[in-house]
Design a protein around this motif. Structure first.
Motif, short mmCIF file in Angstrom:
data_model
loop_
_atom_site.label_atom_id
_atom_site.label_comp_id
_atom_site.label_asym_id
_atom_site.label_seq_id
_atom_site.Cartn_x
_atom_site.Cartn_y
_atom_site.Cartn_z
N ALA A 137 -13.59 5.25 -2.52
CA ALA A 137 -13.26 4.79 -3.86
C ALA A 137 -12.50 5.83 -4.67
O ALA A 137 -11.79 5.49 -5.61
N GLY A 138 -12.65 7.13 -4.31
CA GLY A 138 -12.00 8.18 -5.08
C GLY A 138 -10.75 8.76 -4.45
O GLY A 138 -10.06 9.56 -5.09
N ALA A 139 -10.44 8.38 -3.23
CA ALA A 139 -9.27 8.94 -2.55
C ALA A 139 -7.98 8.27 -3.02
O ALA A 139 -7.94 7.06 -3.24
N ASP A 140 -6.94 9.06 -3.16
CA ASP A 140 -5.62 8.52 -3.49
C ASP A 140 -4.92 7.96 -2.26
O ASP A 140 -4.10 7.05 -2.37
N VAL A 141 -5.23 8.54 -1.11
CA VAL A 141 -4.60 8.11 0.13
C VAL A 141 -5.56 8.35 1.28
O VAL A 141 -6.32 9.32 1.28
N ALA A 142 -5.57 7.44 2.23
CA ALA A 142 -6.36 7.58 3.45
C ALA A 142 -5.40 7.80 4.61
O ALA A 142 -4.33 7.19 4.68
N VAL A 157 -2.77 3.68 2.58
CA VAL A 157 -2.92 4.28 3.90
C VAL A 157 -1.58 4.77 4.44
O VAL A 157 -0.56 4.08 4.34
N VAL A 158 -1.62 5.97 5.03
CA VAL A 158 -0.51 6.48 5.84
C VAL A 158 -1.03 6.60 7.27
O VAL A 158 -2.06 7.25 7.51
N SER A 159 -0.35 5.99 8.21
CA SER A 159 -0.79 6.00 9.61
C SER A 159 0.38 6.22 10.54
O SER A 159 1.53 5.87 10.22
N THR A 160 0.09 6.80 11.69
CA THR A 160 1.08 6.86 12.75
C THR A 160 1.22 5.47 13.39
O THR A 160 0.35 4.61 13.22
N VAL A 200 1.23 -3.60 5.06
CA VAL A 200 0.03 -3.12 4.36
C VAL A 200 -0.22 -1.62 4.55
O VAL A 200 -1.09 -1.06 3.89
N VAL A 201 0.54 -0.97 5.42
CA VAL A 201 0.35 0.45 5.72
C VAL A 201 1.70 1.15 5.70
O VAL A 201 2.69 0.59 6.17
N ALA A 249 5.66 11.30 3.77
CA ALA A 249 5.09 9.98 3.52
C ALA A 249 3.94 10.05 2.52
O ALA A 249 3.81 9.20 1.62
N ILE A 250 3.10 11.08 2.64
CA ILE A 250 2.00 11.24 1.69
C ILE A 250 2.54 11.51 0.30
O ILE A 250 2.10 10.91 -0.69
N ARG A 251 3.51 12.41 0.20
CA ARG A 251 4.09 12.74 -1.11
C ARG A 251 4.75 11.51 -1.74
O ARG A 251 4.61 11.27 -2.94
N ALA A 252 5.45 10.73 -0.94
CA ALA A 252 6.10 9.53 -1.46
C ALA A 252 5.09 8.53 -1.97
O ALA A 252 5.27 7.92 -3.04
N LEU A 253 4.01 8.34 -1.25
CA LEU A 253 2.98 7.38 -1.65
C LEU A 253 2.28 7.85 -2.93
O LEU A 253 2.02 7.05 -3.84
N LEU A 254 2.00 9.15 -3.02
CA LEU A 254 1.35 9.66 -4.23
C LEU A 254 2.26 9.54 -5.44
O LEU A 254 1.80 9.34 -6.56
N GLY A 255 3.57 9.66 -5.21
CA GLY A 255 4.52 9.56 -6.32
C GLY A 255 4.78 8.14 -6.76
O GLY A 255 5.22 7.91 -7.90
N ALA A 256 4.53 7.17 -5.90
CA ALA A 256 4.81 5.77 -6.22
C ALA A 256 3.75 4.88 -5.58
O ALA A 256 3.98 4.30 -4.53
N PRO A 257 2.56 4.83 -6.19
CA PRO A 257 1.50 3.98 -5.64
C PRO A 257 1.95 2.53 -5.51
O PRO A 257 2.82 2.07 -6.25
N GLU A 258 1.35 1.83 -4.57
CA GLU A 258 1.77 0.46 -4.27
C GLU A 258 0.57 -0.48 -4.35
O GLU A 258 0.01 -0.86 -3.33
N PRO A 259 0.15 -0.87 -5.57
CA PRO A 259 -1.06 -1.71 -5.69
C PRO A 259 -0.93 -3.05 -4.99
O PRO A 259 -1.92 -3.59 -4.49
#
Length: 232
Positions: free
Chosen positions: A131-136, A160-163, A176-177, A188-198
């Motif tokens: 519940a508290g993580a910005d990215v898994a 989520v960022v996945s291989t 979805v990933v 990929a992590i930096r991009a997701l943190l900069g632009a969340p995708e609800p």
């Protein structure tokens, strides 16, 4: 065997090839999750939970985000944990939490300052972390089958960022990933943190509810048993 099931199409191909079986004899029934037992946390609530989580972890003033990896003491998970430790220094503003028994096989003394090995946790603690993580993260570089952790992430609403290996068996994974090769993970992590995708996280929860809830999968397996073996 009159009925053979596997959890991914890749497993079906491998099993058929290794044992000279007709692939038509092998049915795919994916792994699943009990969505009723996994609360969904939206972006607004997640920001609040993240601040509380960082405060409990004693994160420094420069740490703004939380990335989560969950893995058992299985070889591919240990390797994935090592990958997280390798990439962590390139993202000093992120606190990386490695959860599960895979951490027992990592050198705690050599972990970067922004990596914490939390070990095994109970269901309540895991729910709090999701519940508290910005990215898994699902940085799998090897292994077979599919990853239950991925379904848990999606059900909880964690981006989520996945291989590509990590999304084995997941339908419509790109929707979805955020899928990236291991060397692309920091970006990929930096991009997701900069632009969340609800919208993507909502789509992930719906996908798990519709296709990967244990009730749905149980019905699918029961139908296969009736079709192949007969019975009411």
């Amino acid at each position: 065997a009159r009925l053979i099931t596997v959890v991914t199409p890749e497993d079906r191909t491998g099993l058929a090839t290794e044992h000279s079986l007709d692939p038509a004899r092998i049915a795919v029934v994916p792994n699943g999750v009990d969505t009723h037992g996994v609360p969904f946390t939206d972006a607004t609530a997640r920001a609040t939970r993240r601040q509380a989580l960082l405060a409990r972890l004693g994160a420094g003033p420069g740490v703004r985000n939380v990335a989560l990896f969950v893995g058992s003491a299985h070889g591919p998970n240990i390797d994935a944990g090592r990958l997280v430790a390798e990439l962590a220094p390139s993202l000093p503003e992120v606190r990386f939490l490695l959860v599960g028994r895979h951490g027992q096989f990592l050198n705690a003394r050599r972990m970067p300052a922004n990596v914490r090995l939390l070990g095994a946790v109970d269901d309540e603690q895991l729910a709090d972390l999701r519940a508290g993580a910005d990215v898994a993260l699902n940085p799998m570089r090897s292994g077979g089958g599919s990853n239950l952790k991925l379904l848990g992430y999606l059900a909880a609403g964690v981006p989520v960022v996945s291989t590509p290996i990590g999304v084995r068996g997941l339908d419509d994974a790109q929707r979805v990933v955020r899928v990236a090769e291991p060397d692309e993970f920091p970006g990929a992590i930096r991009a997701l943190l900069g632009a969340p995708e609800p919208e993507r996280t909502l789509a992930g929860r719906r996908l798990v509810e519709d296709r990967y809830d244990w009730t749905v999968l149980g019905d699918r397996f029961a139908a296969l048993v009736r079709e192949v073996l007969g019975g009411p």
